[in-house]
Each structure stands twice: as C-alpha cells, then as structure tokens.
Enzyme design. Structure first.
Site, PDB file in Angstrom:
ATOM      1  N   THR A  33       0.844  -1.188   0.000  1.00 56.71           N
ATOM      2  CA  THR A  33       0.000   0.000   0.000  1.00 56.71           C
ATOM      3  C   THR A  33       0.881   1.240   0.000  1.00 56.71           C
ATOM      4  OG1 THR A  33      -1.663  -1.221   1.246  1.00 56.71           O
ATOM      5  CG2 THR A  33      -1.824   1.177   1.319  1.00 56.71           C
ATOM      6  N   THR A  36       4.488   4.697  -3.529  1.00 56.77           N
ATOM      7  CA  THR A  36       5.552   4.052  -4.317  1.00 56.77           C
ATOM      8  C   THR A  36       5.097   2.691  -4.824  1.00 56.77           C
ATOM      9  OG1 THR A  36       7.163   5.185  -2.920  1.00 56.77           O
ATOM     10  CG2 THR A  36       8.007   3.450  -4.328  1.00 56.77           C
ATOM     11  N   GLU A 112      -0.880  -5.560   5.904  1.00 58.06           N
ATOM     12  CA  GLU A 112       0.477  -5.578   5.343  1.00 58.06           C
ATOM     13  C   GLU A 112       1.358  -6.575   6.095  1.00 58.06           C
ATOM     14  OE1 GLU A 112       0.770  -0.947   3.720  1.00 58.06           O
ATOM     15  OE2 GLU A 112       1.415  -1.422   5.748  1.00 58.06           O
TER      16      GLU A 112
END
Length: 236
Positions: A33, A36, A112
């Site tokens: 997420t 970049t 994540e």
C-alpha cells in the site's frame, strides 16, 4: 505511463519499477500500500499487458491496492486460496540500519504485516528520506485497536512510556477507521532501543490487533534518490 517532471515522483516511479522487475512469471505477489507501491502495481500491469510477465496473481494489503490491481489488470486471489506468497513488495515510513521498519502511515499495517511476513521474499521500496538511525526518530508507531478497548489500551501504552494519540481523519470528521473497522492510535516513544521487544509488548495489550513495527522480515530494501535532478535506485 504518464511522464511527470517532478523528480520525486520520477524517483518513486523508478524504485517502483525496479521492484516490479524482480517479479517472475508464475509468482504469487503481495501488493503493498502507498504511493511508491502504486507504481509497482502499475508496472506489473504493464509487464502483464506486454506479455513479458505471465501467470501472476496478487494478494492486496488494502482496499487501495485492490482497486489499483483491478485498474491495471493484475489478477487477484485471497489467502484462503493459496499456500504461500513468493514475493511481497511494500513501502515503509521508516527503515533502520537493521532493515527494521515502521509502517502504517496509510493505516494498512495489519493486513500488510500478514502478507509481508508470509512472503518468501519481502522487498521494501522507499525514498532516502525514510532512512533513520533508529526507529521512532521521525514517525510515531501506529497501533490498531478495536474500538471498545481504545481507552484501556491507550492507558496501557502510556504506562509503557508511549504518548498515544488517536489518528483523526482528513476531510472526515472523527477518527480514521481501518479496513477492519478499527481505530488507529499513533504512539510517540522517546527511544525505541529494542524494536523486537516493543512490537511484542504492544501486541500483548488486550484489544490491540497489531502495530506498525516490522522486525526481522525484510530481505531487500530498494532506495530511490534524486541525484543531479535524475532518479537513481540503490540497494541497502
């Protein structure tokens, strides 16, 4: 791919592209997420379209990465349908010299962490401004807490020496709510000398779902920098 004259955006594109180029055909890919990794997802889509890359599936770590994957034509799967993840690519808010991280600026650190820790190879993409000598230098530690436990959990965090603050929404009245329906508390610590221990201690507080300290999980850090107005990518 739209070109941009902004050197910082160019640098994010380049480091995102460098990470996307590490993905091999037939891989299961954790899709991180952030700004970049958004470029990584875009470049994965480009590689699939050109036929250079085939037969990959992505595991999104947030609603944002899910939307981007659909937009750029990266097929998705779920953790229920797979037994491993070959490679995960994600950003970070801070990276220390031991490749420990603080993540969670986008409030997606719980998902994540699940995906990134499962991956056989975990690649972090950052700009050089994210490098710190010690975790907590510039960034608070995000802690995801179930709503009913917010007060006692914050009291417990204060006893640990942290300064907790409920994260408030931007362009929204009230707190930030995660994809899991919980709240995020950003905790400032004067000194994080033992990130591994702090990560465990925070997660042992009843009502805490997960925190943004990532330890002993990163295989490679790709760092984007702007030198002489040109984007360059180096490995840590």
């Amino acid at each position: 791919m739209t070109a941009t004259a902004d050197p910082v955006q160019l640098m994010k594109q380049e480091v995102g592209k460098a990470a996307a180029n590490l993905v091999k055909s037939g891989s299961i890919v954790g899709l991180g997420t952030g700004s970049t990794t958004a470029f990584t997802i875009q470049f994965l889509g480009d590689r699939l379209k050109s036929g250079e890359l085939t037969d990959i599936v992505g595991i999104p770590t947030s609603f944002q990465s899910e939307v981007l994957a659909k937009q750029y034509g990266v097929p998705l799967t779920t953790l229920d349908a797979i037994d491993h993840i070959d490679i995960a690519i994600d950003g970070a808010d801070e990276v220390d010299p031991n490749k420990n991280l603080i993540k969670g600026g986008g409030a997606a650190h719980t998902r994540e962490k699940v995906v990134d820790y499962l991956a056989n190879q975990f690649i972090v993409v950052v700009d050089s401004g994210k490098l710190v000598k010690r975790l907590g230098e510039t960034f608070a530690v995000p802690v995801e807490i179930i709503p009913m436990a917010i007060t006692p959990a914050m009291q417990a965090i204060t006893k640990l020496g942290g300064k907790p603050e409920i994260r408030m929404g931007v362009k929204k009245a009230g707190p930030v709510i995660t994809d899991q329906g919980n709240m995020v508390v950003d905790v400032r610590f004067d000194n994080i000398s033992d990130p591994e221990n702090l990560e465990k201690t925070l997660n042992n507080i009843p009502g805490v779902l997960e925190n943004g300290i990532f330890v002993n999980c990163v295989d490679k850090v790709l760092i984007g920098e702007v030198k002489d107005h040109k984007p360059v990518v180096r490995e840590m």
